[in-house]
Design an enzyme around this catalytic site. Structure first.
Site, PDB file in Angstrom:
ATOM      1  N   LYS A   1     -42.717 -13.182 -23.655  1.00  0.00           N
ATOM      2  CA  LYS A   1     -42.985 -11.925 -22.976  1.00  0.00           C
ATOM      3  C   LYS A   1     -41.742 -11.510 -21.983  1.00  0.00           C
ATOM      4  O   LYS A   1     -41.131 -12.368 -21.636  1.00  0.00           O
ATOM      5  CB  LYS A   1     -44.441 -11.801 -22.649  1.00  0.00           C
ATOM      6  CG  LYS A   1     -45.553 -12.064 -23.669  1.00  0.00           C
ATOM      7  CD  LYS A   1     -45.446 -10.791 -24.722  1.00  0.00           C
ATOM      8  CE  LYS A   1     -46.245 -11.533 -25.807  1.00  0.00           C
ATOM      9  NZ  LYS A   1     -47.580 -11.239 -26.372  1.00  0.00           N
TER      10      LYS A   1
HETATM   11  C1  LIG Z   1     -48.691 -11.360 -26.977  1.00  0.00           C
HETATM   12  C2  LIG Z   1     -49.778 -10.161 -27.135  1.00  0.00           C
HETATM   13  C3  LIG Z   1     -51.240 -10.549 -27.194  1.00  0.00           C
HETATM   14  C4  LIG Z   1     -51.772 -11.872 -26.731  1.00  0.00           C
HETATM   15  O1  LIG Z   1     -51.310 -12.453 -25.643  1.00  0.00           O
HETATM   16  P1  LIG Z   1     -51.184 -14.208 -25.740  1.00  0.00           P
HETATM   17  O2  LIG Z   1     -50.858 -14.512 -24.549  1.00  0.00           O
HETATM   18  O3  LIG Z   1     -50.148 -14.650 -26.906  1.00  0.00           O
HETATM   19  O4  LIG Z   1     -52.532 -14.560 -26.023  1.00  0.00           O
HETATM   20  C5  LIG Z   1     -52.136  -9.411 -26.999  1.00  0.00           C
HETATM   21  N1  LIG Z   1     -51.603  -8.209 -27.255  1.00  0.00           N
HETATM   22  C6  LIG Z   1     -50.298  -7.989 -27.526  1.00  0.00           C
HETATM   23  C7  LIG Z   1     -49.974  -6.489 -27.695  1.00  0.00           C
HETATM   24  C8  LIG Z   1     -49.306  -9.045 -27.400  1.00  0.00           C
HETATM   25  O5  LIG Z   1     -48.150  -8.741 -27.676  1.00  0.00           O
END
Ligand SMILES: *Cc1c(COP(=O)(O)O)cnc(C)c1O
Length: 414
Positions: A199
């Site tokens: 992210k």
């Molecule tokens: C990455 C992501 C998640 C989940 O996050 P994690 O930290 O991997 O559990 C949920 N929604 C979206 C849109 C994502 O890109």
């Protein structure tokens, strides 16, 4: 804007990757904070100061009263759904084109995920697609601002407010993105973020929830903490809840990463704007459609590929690009979420398929004809990795190879 003369070839470049140090902003600041956390000997956020600092600073960044850190983005969505407190069998509208972490928490909380179709250009849910699947049992709507491009929150909030339905914003891909000049995550009742490896900023795993509502804030705090009433005169475990806490180790890294977020976002946007200018005239490719007053913060750069102009479409184009070390993802998540085994075969708790047993048949009918936007959008999308550590030459490299790949494909095999 060609950076090479005809007949010349570009020097082969390796693109920075968000899976290792080349494409991350982890450095001396994170190490210093981590050292401080370790030397303090206090690694739980119930006693330490880093996670609390992160929460205060994230709330301030968002201009909201409450922020709580948690173990993951999936955990953040679960906290949000649990805070809204659906009854078993209540319906929660969501998107079929999102991370599964935005969907399985709905089932864990005993509610039914009901899928709204998406706009085939942005792959985002819209007020119109959401309205089509609302029912008297709709308790909440979870919207995902896909790739960092905001949903139409003006329309979605008008729809939800008129019917008293809660809105949860999944901003995992959309740090500091804006709709109509205002940050996403501040429109709905609760905003959710992820600090996963890939992210905008990261602690490896991690998440955040934000709200301006005191009651929801209180519930979110309790839901992170096994619903134990820390600080209360007569604390108890008030209701069903898990331990979703982030550790001080992650908190220390997150506080240092927070200092870098504005620049990460600024850089991603500037690089993407440059890229858009470079490729705007390539026939058969469409650059991201961004709403008026919106700010797309480019977790990824999603192209729309017109197969009638570019033979083989997104899949063939991805193969061409792979030859130059550009790892793009045609079809993004491959298939709509309701075509994944967990939803399609209702694999939940034991052999029960609960809570699907409580669902209206129409709420769980996933006919192809009901999701034209999702299927055609997935056919056309090509997701390019994007990174704030790109240099101008990386952007030029991707743009030039995209251009030559498209022209080679249009001319066909000679
Ligand atoms: C990455 C992501 C998640 C989940 O996050 P994690 O930290 O991997 O559990 C949920 N929604 C979206 C849109 C994502 O890109």
């Amino acid at each position: 804007m060609a950076v090479v003369a005809p007949g010349q070839t570009l020097r082969r470049l390796t693109l920075p990757s968000d899976q290792d140090a080349s494409g991350r902003t982890l450095g001396a600041e994170e190490i210093a904070a981590l050292r401080e956390a370790i030397e303090s000997g206090t690694l739980t956020s119930t006693k330490g100061r880093f996670v609390r600092t992160l929460e205060e600073r994230f709330a301030r960044l968002m201009g909201l009263q409450h922020a709580y850190a948690c173990a993951s983005g999936t955990g953040a969505i679960h906290l949000a759904v649990a805070a809204i407190d659906p009854n078993p069998g209540d319906e929660i509208v969501t998107s079929p084109i999102t991370d599964m972490g935005a969907i399985t928490p709905i089932l864990y909380q005993g509610a039914i995920p009901v899928f709204a179709d998406v706009d085939p250009d942005t792959l985002n849910v819209t007020p119109e697609t959401i309205e089509r699947v609302l029912s008297p049992r709709t308790k909440a709507i979870v919207v995902t601002h896909l790739f960092g491009n905001a949903c139409d929150m003006t329309g979605i909030m008008a729809l939800a407010n008129a019917r008293g339905i809660a809105v949860i914003e999944d901003c995992a891909q959309a740090f500091e993105a804006e709709h109509a000049g205002r940050k996403v995550g501040t429109f709905g009742s609760i905003g959710c973020f992820s600090l996963q490896q890939g992210k905008h900023i990261t602690t490896g795993e991690g998440g955040l929830v934000v709200t301006d509502d005191a009651e929801l804030g209180r519930r979110l705090f309790l839901l992170v903490n096994k619903a134990w009433g820390y600080g209360d005169a007569k604390p108890d475990h008030y209701f069903i809840a898990l331990n979703y806490r982030m550790t001080e180790l992650q908190g220390a890294v997150a506080v240092a990463q927070m200092d870098k977020l504005d620049e990460v976002v600024r850089r991603r946007v500037a690089l993407a704007d440059d890229f858009t200018r470079r490729i705007a005239d390539i026939a058969g490719l469409r650059t991201p459609r961004i709403g008026p007053g919106d700010e797309h913060t480019y977790w990824k750069y999603a192209l729309n590929v017109d197969e009638s102009v570019i033979p083989g479409g997104a899949v063939a184009l991805a193969k061409e690009l792979a030859g130059y070390g550009i790892a793009s993802a045609p079809r993004y998540i491959q298939k709509p979420a309701f075509d994944c085994a967990v939803i399609r075969d209702q694999r939940t708790f034991g052999s029960s398929s609960w809570p699907f047993t409580l669902a209206r048949p129409e709420a769980v009918a996933y006919g192809h004809d009901r999701y034209p936007g999702a299927y055609s959008g997935l056919e056309r999308v090509l997701v390019l990795p994007w990174n704030d550590r790109y240099e101008d030459e990386h952007v030029a490299y991707i743009a030039e190879h995209l251009r030559s790949a498209v022209s080679a494909m249009r001319e066909g095999p000679c």
